[in-house]
Scaffold this motif. Structure first.
Motif, PDB file in Angstrom:
ATOM      1  N   LEU A 144       0.827  -1.201   0.000  1.00  0.00           N
ATOM      2  CA  LEU A 144       0.000   0.000   0.000  1.00  0.00           C
ATOM      3  C   LEU A 144       0.865   1.256   0.000  1.00  0.00           C
ATOM      4  CD1 LEU A 144      -3.061   0.398  -0.017  1.00  0.00           C
ATOM      5  CD2 LEU A 144      -2.980   0.659   2.474  1.00  0.00           C
ATOM      6  N   GLU A 194      -4.997   1.209   7.260  1.00  0.00           N
ATOM      7  CA  GLU A 194      -5.697   1.783   6.111  1.00  0.00           C
ATOM      8  C   GLU A 194      -6.258   3.166   6.443  1.00  0.00           C
ATOM      9  OE1 GLU A 194      -7.195  -1.687   3.180  1.00  0.00           O
ATOM     10  OE2 GLU A 194      -8.607  -1.143   4.767  1.00  0.00           O
ATOM     11  N   TYR A 220     -12.130   3.000  -0.231  1.00  0.00           N
ATOM     12  CA  TYR A 220     -10.841   2.963  -0.922  1.00  0.00           C
ATOM     13  C   TYR A 220     -11.041   2.898  -2.427  1.00  0.00           C
ATOM     14  CZ  TYR A 220      -6.865   2.711   2.275  1.00  0.00           C
ATOM     15  OH  TYR A 220      -5.871   3.041   3.143  1.00  0.00           O
ATOM     16  N   CYS A 264      -6.628   1.061  -5.923  1.00  0.00           N
ATOM     17  CA  CYS A 264      -5.957  -0.043  -5.224  1.00  0.00           C
ATOM     18  C   CYS A 264      -6.566  -1.368  -5.675  1.00  0.00           C
ATOM     19  CB  CYS A 264      -6.099   0.102  -3.716  1.00  0.00           C
ATOM     20  SG  CYS A 264      -5.319   1.588  -3.055  1.00  0.00           S
ATOM     21  N   ARG A 316      -6.397  -6.960  -1.691  1.00  0.00           N
ATOM     22  CA  ARG A 316      -6.891  -6.586  -0.375  1.00  0.00           C
ATOM     23  C   ARG A 316      -7.786  -7.679   0.199  1.00  0.00           C
ATOM     24  NH1 ARG A 316     -11.299  -4.184   2.165  1.00  0.00           N
ATOM     25  NH2 ARG A 316     -10.741  -2.669   3.793  1.00  0.00           N
TER      26      ARG A 316
END
Length: 256
Positions: free
Chosen positions: A117, A159, A233, A239, A244
């Motif tokens: 990340l 996060e 997100y 992402c 994830r």
């Protein structure tokens, strides 16, 4: 930007110049083969991401054997080449090895997600220092997790911190404490605005997120909160949702 010299090394505060020798602390993000005996190693430094070639890294007499690995913090020295090129690593000395991560695949998966990340989102320049320090803290915290300890909360806590560093921190404080469900706006990142696309969040999950992903009342709450953060997100940041999801399954109780 300015440069200064310490013990024969030249430093440039806001970047570097080709031909300079740079000494800095760095966290090892990724290691890839470059040839039969060499590696390309990606690092996060307080000034941003740097990629270096380590020639002869796996030879039996290499000076680099045991000196770097994933999740290590090292003091490194590299020769800076032109922008966009791979720099030449000259020295690497481990400062923090975090060996506890190696004995638990859930810790290792969590640490790997942290690194990925940051590698994708961290900026270059002085703004990266906060990202670098946060990654170091989170890797240390991950290494100190006890066997069987719940890991979804550290996952979500990181996060949320990444969102804050990105200038996208959601505001979970204004949920309706009396209502069973509250509408959370993906556009504004807040409860009750009613703007654009919204998702329903339970009172228990909202309270957990407002508390910084800490003190979950039951094991399902972090997983439900993960769905909320995951949607947020994807709405704001590019992402990989599949990565994830896989990591979350691995580190959760369901992934044991």
């Amino acid at each position: 930007s300015f440069r200064f010299q310490v013990s024969g090394f030249r430093f440039q505060v806001s970047g570097w110049m080709a031909g300079e020798t740079i000494k800095t602390e760095a966290i090892c993000l990724d290691i890839r083969p470059w040839s039969r005996t060499s590696h390309v190693v990606s690092w996060l430094t307080p000034m941003g991401k740097v990629s270096t070639v380590v020639k002869g890294a796996v030879r039996s007499k290499s000076q680099f054997l045991g000196q770097y690995d994933l999740n290590y913090t090292c003091d490194i020295v590299y020769y800076a080449r032109a922008k966009g090129e791979l720099h030449a690593l000259r020295e690497a000395v481990p400062v923090e090895m975090r060996e506890a991560l190696r004995g638990d695949y859930r810790k290792l998966a969590l640490a790997g997600y942290f690194r990925r990340l940051v590698a994708e989102l961290a900026p270059m320049g002085e703004e990266c220092r906060a990202w670098y320090e946060e990654l170091g803290r989170r890797l240390n915290s991950c290494a100190s997790l006890t066997s069987g300890q719940e890991t979804a909360s550290p996952f979500l806590g990181f996060e949320l911190e990444i969102l804050r560093l990105s200038g996208l921190a959601p505001d979970f404080s204004k949920f309706d404490e009396k209502a069973e469900w509250s509408a959370f706006s993906l556009e504004t990142g807040a409860f009750g605005s009613g703007e654009g696309r919204c998702i329903r969040v339970s009172r228990e999950v909202a309270e957990y997120l407002a508390n910084g992903a800490k003190n979950a009342k039951n094991s399902q709450v972090p997983l439900d909160a993960a769905r909320v953060i995951g949607v947020f997100y994807q709405f704001h940041l590019d992402c990989a949702a599949d990565v994830r999801r896989t990591v979350l399954e691995m580190i959760s109780n369901q992934g044991r």
